[in-house]
Design an enzyme around this catalytic site. Sequence first.
Site: not given
Ligand code: ZN
Length: 305
Positions: A97, A115, A172, A192
């Site tokens: 991200h 996150e 991740h 992605r």
């Molecule tokens: Zn994520």
Amino acid sequence: MDKIIFLKPAFSHTVWGGTRIRTDFGYDEPGEDIGECWGISAHPAGDSVITNGMFSGKTLSQMYADCPEFFGNCPQEEFPLLTKIIDARDNLSIQVHPDDEYAAIHENGASGKTECWYIIDCPQNAELIVGHNAKSKDELKSMISEGKWEKLIRRVPVKKGDFIQIDAGTVHAITAGCLILETQQNSNITYRLYDYDRKPLRELHLSQSIDTIRVPARDAADCIFDTTGKKEFVYSNDFYEVGIMRISGSAKLPEIRYFMNLSIVAGEGLVNGNRVHKGDHIIIAGGSSVILNGNMEIVRSTFNA
Ligand code: ZN
């Protein structure tokens, strides 16, 4: 006005999702592919609906706009956090991200996404993908262009009760069998990087990934924490403070500045006299203090301005 709101989650169905969000948590959601339960969210892709009090039936984003005093007049324009439960029957794609700065420029002013994960359950010997092994941007680019995925990605052993911080820019992926509570910035922007060449092919975002991946990756030891056996584990950064609390008996938390999100991940009890049980997602108003009673495990989050 009530100082506590209960929320009805929004669900998303995904190719990698399963059934545990229904069978473990008791939500009335059909399907064999339930990937995510957005328990506390004001994001347009899954806005929670309030189920009690004068805002009953309204979405969290509406209440945040109409009733800023409940949220302690939080300075963020949008409700800043999002809490999800994720059930991975299969591996999720490997992703990264952007941070706030990159997202503001390249994603129409959206927030970046930092996150963190709390592992509610996972298989024995589970591994998650957290970070990568490239030592420079050039090495990162060549490993990506040559498809040396297994060399590039870093697999780390995890167990039930671990807490994992995923900063923006961290490669991740959640792996099959993991049931996770995620607390994140209110953002849905994902690049992605690799999807194991699964069919049907989903779009990859290689140039954005290369732009945003932090090199070298942070040491795994700096982002994975064992919370087992602790009555309370707390992690704090520029965006949020997240606490894993194991209540047996009673506990009192200090007065809240803006608001506090609580998700009950096990057990049952009382929050300021309101009965709660596993699967409940609630928000406590700014200026309140919190008294917890019962036998339960709770993930709480507050916004760090
Ligand atoms: Zn994520």
